[in-house]
Design an enzyme around this catalytic site. Structure first.
Site, PDB file in Angstrom:
ATOM      1  N   SER A   9      11.375  25.452  47.480  1.00  0.00           N
ATOM      2  CA  SER A   9      11.997  26.392  48.489  1.00  0.00           C
ATOM      3  C   SER A   9      13.399  26.899  47.731  1.00  0.00           C
ATOM      4  O   SER A   9      14.061  26.121  47.183  1.00  0.00           O
ATOM      5  CB  SER A   9      12.887  25.101  49.590  1.00  0.00           C
ATOM      6  OG  SER A   9      13.991  25.747  50.318  1.00  0.00           O
ATOM      7  N   HIS A  34       8.574  29.598  48.466  1.00  0.00           N
ATOM      8  CA  HIS A  34       9.146  29.552  49.824  1.00  0.00           C
ATOM      9  C   HIS A  34      10.403  30.148  49.852  1.00  0.00           C
ATOM     10  O   HIS A  34      11.391  29.676  49.610  1.00  0.00           O
ATOM     11  CB  HIS A  34       9.067  28.135  50.337  1.00  0.00           C
ATOM     12  CG  HIS A  34       9.403  27.838  51.975  1.00  0.00           C
ATOM     13  ND1 HIS A  34       8.600  28.376  52.897  1.00  0.00           N
ATOM     14  CD2 HIS A  34      10.678  27.514  52.555  1.00  0.00           C
ATOM     15  CE1 HIS A  34       9.059  27.900  54.043  1.00  0.00           C
ATOM     16  NE2 HIS A  34      10.391  27.612  53.726  1.00  0.00           N
ATOM     17  N   ASP A  36      13.282  31.366  52.454  1.00  0.00           N
ATOM     18  CA  ASP A  36      13.838  31.069  53.779  1.00  0.00           C
ATOM     19  C   ASP A  36      15.021  32.308  54.030  1.00  0.00           C
ATOM     20  O   ASP A  36      15.938  32.631  53.439  1.00  0.00           O
ATOM     21  CB  ASP A  36      14.744  29.902  53.716  1.00  0.00           C
ATOM     22  CG  ASP A  36      13.806  28.777  53.781  1.00  0.00           C
ATOM     23  OD1 ASP A  36      13.100  28.563  54.637  1.00  0.00           O
ATOM     24  OD2 ASP A  36      13.897  27.874  52.826  1.00  0.00           O
ATOM     25  N   MET A  38      17.364  33.914  56.729  1.00  0.00           N
ATOM     26  CA  MET A  38      18.146  33.669  57.958  1.00  0.00           C
ATOM     27  C   MET A  38      19.032  34.709  58.334  1.00  0.00           C
ATOM     28  O   MET A  38      19.373  35.496  57.484  1.00  0.00           O
ATOM     29  CB  MET A  38      19.076  32.279  57.794  1.00  0.00           C
ATOM     30  CG  MET A  38      17.891  31.204  57.019  1.00  0.00           C
ATOM     31  SD  MET A  38      19.191  29.461  56.868  1.00  0.00           S
ATOM     32  CE  MET A  38      17.893  28.743  56.313  1.00  0.00           C
ATOM     33  N   HIS A  67       9.730  32.789  55.287  1.00  0.00           N
ATOM     34  CA  HIS A  67       9.975  32.043  56.535  1.00  0.00           C
ATOM     35  C   HIS A  67      10.904  32.719  57.297  1.00  0.00           C
ATOM     36  O   HIS A  67      12.210  32.370  56.902  1.00  0.00           O
ATOM     37  CB  HIS A  67      10.361  30.778  56.117  1.00  0.00           C
ATOM     38  CG  HIS A  67      10.552  29.762  57.069  1.00  0.00           C
ATOM     39  ND1 HIS A  67      11.091  28.490  56.863  1.00  0.00           N
ATOM     40  CD2 HIS A  67      10.466  29.771  58.609  1.00  0.00           C
ATOM     41  CE1 HIS A  67      11.356  28.015  58.116  1.00  0.00           C
ATOM     42  NE2 HIS A  67      10.973  28.663  58.889  1.00  0.00           N
ATOM     43  N   MET A  69      13.590  32.867  59.795  1.00  0.00           N
ATOM     44  CA  MET A  69      14.353  32.162  60.773  1.00  0.00           C
ATOM     45  C   MET A  69      15.341  33.300  61.405  1.00  0.00           C
ATOM     46  O   MET A  69      16.603  33.344  61.144  1.00  0.00           O
ATOM     47  CB  MET A  69      15.126  30.971  60.149  1.00  0.00           C
ATOM     48  CG  MET A  69      14.185  29.857  59.931  1.00  0.00           C
ATOM     49  SD  MET A  69      14.967  28.711  58.627  1.00  0.00           S
ATOM     50  CE  MET A  69      14.416  29.633  57.280  1.00  0.00           C
ATOM     51  N   MET A 137       7.926  22.413  61.128  1.00  0.00           N
ATOM     52  CA  MET A 137       9.656  21.837  60.595  1.00  0.00           C
ATOM     53  C   MET A 137       9.653  20.386  60.993  1.00  0.00           C
ATOM     54  O   MET A 137       9.255  19.778  62.077  1.00  0.00           O
ATOM     55  CB  MET A 137      10.285  22.714  61.347  1.00  0.00           C
ATOM     56  CG  MET A 137      10.188  24.427  61.071  1.00  0.00           C
ATOM     57  SD  MET A 137      10.487  24.692  59.410  1.00  0.00           S
ATOM     58  CE  MET A 137      12.030  23.963  59.126  1.00  0.00           C
ATOM     59  N   GLY A 145      18.552  19.635  52.982  1.00  0.00           N
ATOM     60  CA  GLY A 145      19.242  18.238  52.925  1.00  0.00           C
ATOM     61  C   GLY A 145      19.290  17.550  54.370  1.00  0.00           C
ATOM     62  O   GLY A 145      20.111  16.479  54.467  1.00  0.00           O
ATOM     63  N   ASP A 172       7.768  21.486  56.294  1.00  0.00           N
ATOM     64  CA  ASP A 172       8.658  22.274  55.867  1.00  0.00           C
ATOM     65  C   ASP A 172       9.894  21.297  56.216  1.00  0.00           C
ATOM     66  O   ASP A 172      10.040  20.886  57.370  1.00  0.00           O
ATOM     67  CB  ASP A 172       9.269  23.771  56.246  1.00  0.00           C
ATOM     68  CG  ASP A 172      10.169  24.320  55.797  1.00  0.00           C
ATOM     69  OD1 ASP A 172      10.953  23.713  54.569  1.00  0.00           O
ATOM     70  OD2 ASP A 172      10.705  25.434  55.847  1.00  0.00           O
TER      71      ASP A 172
END
Ligand code: DX5
Ligand code: ZN
Length: 217
Positions: A9, A34, A36, A38, A67, A69, A137, A145, A172
């Site tokens: 990630s 991967h 992310d 957002m 991904h 989001m 998810m 974290g 994930d």
């Protein structure tokens, strides 16, 4: 040894040294990256931008996923196509998934559906014929974290036992070495490696990517 696709990630990598981070992970034998994306609305955070995505695209020939989001995938899909995303995940919770999955396929990319911990399989199974891969998810998306939502285990057991499954499953969020060994043994194929995998952050310690990838294999 069970079959596994390991996907670091990149939001967890060292943003000051993307070039050497990617070169080291490539050399360590990771399978895919991967990415992310957002928007600060679907989730209360920002991670990678499309400029980051374009930069990483130039640094590696390994597959990159996106991904998304985001609240409005239609704003982001043209960027995913233009910047060479190989696999694109839209969230079921963003709505209009069938339309977006079809658009992804029409653009020659692998179509992925991402589902939040609170989304049940019954809600999404009519979309399964449209997907190449399902991103399950284990945490509520937005931040690295976090601890896993325990109820997701039942959903994973159901998916692992599904007969004649035609799509791959990618986990994930809070994907630890134990999670990888448990679920790869049950036939789940793909794992997003963030901080919990020990690939990044404090848990990495002084180990190299090569050592960590060997451990996870
Ligand atoms: C979270 C992201 C993940 C994240 C997972 O919203 O989608 O890709 O980086 O990392 P850890 O292992 O820290 O949960
Ligand atoms: Zn992710």
């Amino acid at each position: 040894m069970a079959y596994k696709i390991l996907c670091p990630s990149i939001m967890c990598a060292d943003f000051g040294s993307f070039r050497s981070e990617i070169a080291d992970m490539d050399a360590a034998g990771i399978d895919q990256y991967h990415m992310d994306i957002m928007d600060g609305e679907f989730v209360p955070n920002f991670a990678l931008s499309w400029a980051d995505f374009a930069a990483v695209r130039k640094m590696t020939s390994k597959p990159l996923d996106a991904h998304l989001m985001v609240k409005v995938p239609s704003i982001h899909l043209p960027y995913a196509f233009k910047n060479g995303a190989d696999i694109i995940y839209v969230h079921y919770e963003s709505g209009n998934s069938a339309k977006y999955l079809q658009e992804i396929k029409l653009n020659g990319r692998k179509a992925g559906l991402a589902i939040n911990p609170g989304t049940r399989i019954e809600e999404v199974q009519n979309l399964f014929p449209l997907i190449d891969t399902l991103l399950v998810m284990r945490v509520n998306p937005g931040f690295a974290g976090q601890s896993a939502v325990p109820e997701v285990e039942k959903k994973l057991a159901f998916l692992a036992d599904m007969p004649n499954r035609k799509f791959s499953i990618r986990l994930d969020g809070c994907v630890s070495p134990d999670v990888i060994s448990k679920w790869s043994a049950r036939g789940i194929e793909e794992f997003v490696c963030g901080t919990a995998s020990e690939m990044f952050g404090k848990k990495r310690g002084l180990r190299t990517y090569k050592e960590i990838v060997e451990k996870l294999r």
